[in-house]
Write an enzyme that holds these catalytic residues in place. Structure first.
Site, short mmCIF file in Angstrom:
data_model
loop_
_atom_site.label_atom_id
_atom_site.label_comp_id
_atom_site.label_asym_id
_atom_site.label_seq_id
_atom_site.Cartn_x
_atom_site.Cartn_y
_atom_site.Cartn_z
N LYS A 115 -3.11 27.55 14.11
CA LYS A 115 -2.65 26.75 13.04
C LYS A 115 -3.87 25.64 12.62
O LYS A 115 -4.09 25.30 11.38
CB LYS A 115 -1.41 26.11 13.33
CG LYS A 115 -0.40 27.20 13.51
CD LYS A 115 1.09 26.46 13.23
CE LYS A 115 2.12 27.58 12.64
NZ LYS A 115 3.31 27.17 12.71
N LYS A 148 1.22 38.83 12.87
CA LYS A 148 2.80 38.89 12.96
C LYS A 148 3.16 38.60 11.45
O LYS A 148 2.52 37.83 10.73
CB LYS A 148 3.17 38.01 13.89
CG LYS A 148 2.99 36.60 13.53
CD LYS A 148 3.80 35.65 14.61
CE LYS A 148 3.78 34.29 13.87
NZ LYS A 148 4.31 33.19 14.89
N LYS A 184 5.79 33.42 7.74
CA LYS A 184 6.22 32.50 6.37
C LYS A 184 4.69 31.98 5.81
O LYS A 184 4.80 31.85 4.70
CB LYS A 184 6.96 31.39 6.63
CG LYS A 184 8.44 31.70 6.87
CD LYS A 184 9.19 30.51 7.36
CE LYS A 184 9.52 30.59 8.87
NZ LYS A 184 10.78 29.94 9.21
P1 TYM Z 1 9.71 29.81 13.79
O1 TYM Z 1 10.61 28.84 12.78
O2 TYM Z 1 8.19 29.97 13.48
O3 TYM Z 1 10.46 31.19 14.06
C1 TYM Z 1 11.83 31.28 14.31
C2 TYM Z 1 12.11 32.33 15.38
O4 TYM Z 1 11.81 33.66 14.67
C3 TYM Z 1 10.75 34.28 15.61
N1 TYM Z 1 9.80 35.01 14.93
C4 TYM Z 1 9.54 36.31 15.26
N2 TYM Z 1 10.04 37.05 15.97
C5 TYM Z 1 9.55 38.58 15.68
N3 TYM Z 1 8.49 38.63 14.93
C6 TYM Z 1 8.11 37.95 13.77
N4 TYM Z 1 7.31 38.47 12.99
C7 TYM Z 1 8.41 36.61 14.26
N5 TYM Z 1 8.31 35.33 13.38
C8 TYM Z 1 9.12 34.50 14.13
C9 TYM Z 1 10.18 32.94 16.50
O5 TYM Z 1 9.80 33.63 17.85
C10 TYM Z 1 11.44 32.22 16.73
O6 TYM Z 1 12.10 32.58 17.90
N6 TYM Z 1 8.70 26.35 17.47
C11 TYM Z 1 9.70 27.32 16.91
C12 TYM Z 1 11.05 26.43 16.68
C13 TYM Z 1 11.34 25.57 17.72
C14 TYM Z 1 12.00 26.00 18.94
C15 TYM Z 1 12.40 24.86 19.46
C16 TYM Z 1 12.52 27.59 19.33
C17 TYM Z 1 11.22 24.34 17.68
N7 TYM Z 1 11.80 23.96 18.81
C18 TYM Z 1 13.18 25.20 20.83
C19 TYM Z 1 12.97 27.63 20.52
C20 TYM Z 1 13.21 26.42 21.14
C21 TYM Z 1 9.17 28.08 15.63
O7 TYM Z 1 8.30 27.35 14.88
O8 TYM Z 1 9.77 29.16 15.22
#
Ligand code: TYM
Length: 334
Positions: free
Chosen positions: A114, A197, A200
């Site tokens: 990022k 991957k 967004k």
């Molecule tokens: P975020 O918002 O990017 O994504 C949310 C969830 O979706 C999964 N994900 C995917 N899985 C498979 N293929 C993909 N292309 C893909 N894109 C996203 C992510 O693995 C995630 O499970 N840091 C986290 C949010 C967060 C969080 C936490 C998660 C903040 N605190 C505590 C777990 C526990 C994030 O940015 O996810």
């Protein structure tokens, strides 16, 4: 078993979020022992690590709550809340930031991706956010953290932070959480590049399926998805060097709850001219009901807000003993 996971409220949900995380949350929510053991939150304090227009962020928080409920998250079975309404999160993040080491954070691949070449110009929050993520989970004594593959490193970091705090202060305060990564949909890839991957933040909207895309757009995105001219083999492993083909087969398998191997067996010898329309039809069938529920919920922001306020109050109550325990361990009783 206590399950905690989160998602950033950045605009639209996409198929990667849905198959990689949310669909599993919906299943696990029905297996959880009571609402207090299943917590899902919108990581809005995480979203501000890069500048966000305030009005847009506010709309996204409600929009994401609507999307989760449309996907099947039930506020009567899940403590559904947002970070910003539970001050224990940033408070615990400060405490844990004093345990986490800079060297550990320097190794986070998501930060490297990022920040890119602009490491000095990004926010301190972007660098430190895995510590907030650790607080998100450790506050609740979570045992399981269901996430996609891309979050595995962050869960490993929270385990290291929890272990070091417990050791440094001679306490048994934090439960060490386990990442819970689904097999088939752990990594849904971009429709334009099978090695990146689905995300967004990809500038091309054609690279992802959004849960708000209408039927025609879904069909168009699948039709235009990058593939190759070869027919499908009868062994899934034979797709190792064909990342785009592999991704589409994996998506088909995840949508039907089948193994990728059984999907290639069904389509063996056929080309994408036959496979893509079948995939598009399946995807439309799965996403159309979610989209119509989403539109329904999005029309009632008052109801969404009520759910989030209610969930946040419960989350604050559940977080409080761990936060107080951390202050006590530090020699800072209040
Ligand atoms: P975020 O918002 O990017 O994504 C949310 C969830 O979706 C999964 N994900 C995917 N899985 C498979 N293929 C993909 N292309 C893909 N894109 C996203 C992510 O693995 C995630 O499970 N840091 C986290 C949010 C967060 C969080 C936490 C998660 C903040 N605190 C505590 C777990 C526990 C994030 O940015 O996810």
């Amino acid at each position: 078993m206590r399950v905690v996971s989160g998602i950033q409220p950045t605009g639209n949900l996409h198929l990667g979020n849905y198959l990689g995380a949310i669909r599993r949350w919906v299943k696990m929510q029905h297996e959880a022992q009571g609402r207090d053991n299943f917590l899902i939150f919108l990581a809005d304090l995480h979203a501000i690590t890069v500048y966000k227009d305030p009005a847009e962020l506010r709309a996204n928080v409600n929009g994401m709550a609507a999307a989760l409920i449309a996907c099947g998250i039930d506020p009567a079975r899940t403590v559904l809340f947002n970070h910003a309404r539970v001050p224990a999160h940033p408070e615990m993040a400060w405490i844990l930031g004093c345990t986490a080491r800079i060297g550990w954070l320097n190794r986070m691949t998501q930060f490297k991706e990022k920040s890119g070449k602009d490491r000095e110009g990004v926010s301190v929050g972007l660098f430190a956010y895995p510590v907030l993520q650790a607080a998100d989970v450790l506050l609740y004594q979570a045992t399981h953290v269901p996430v996609g593959e891309d979050q595995k490193q962050h869960v490993e970091l929270m385990r290291d932070i929890a272990t070091k705090f417990n050791t440094d202060y001679g306490v048994d305060l934090f439960t060490i959480p386990e990442p819970h990564i689904g097999e088939s949909a752990a990594r849904i890839m971009s429709l334009r590049d099978g090695t990146a991957k689905m995300s967004k933040s990809d500038p091309s909207d054609m690279s992802r399926i959004n849960l708000s895309d209408d039927d025609d757009l879904i069909a168009q995105k699948i039709r235009k998805a990058k593939t190759d001219a070869d027919p499908l083999p009868d062994q899934f492993e034979a797709l190792a060097a064909r990342p785009e083909a592999r991704n589409l087969v994996s998506i088909y398998a995840a949508l039907t709850d089948r193994t990728p191997q059984s999907v290639v067996e069904e389509f063996a010898g056929k080309g994408f001219g036959a496979f893509k329309p079948a995939l598009a039809e399946l995807m439309i069938e799965t996403l159309a009901p979610i989209r119509s529920r989403l539109e329904q919920f999005a029309a009632d922001p008052g109801m969404l807000e009520k759910y989030l306020v209610d969930g946040s109050q419960r989350a604050a109550e559940l977080a409080s003993p761990t936060l107080e325990g951390a202050y006590r361990a530090l020699g800072l009783p209040r």
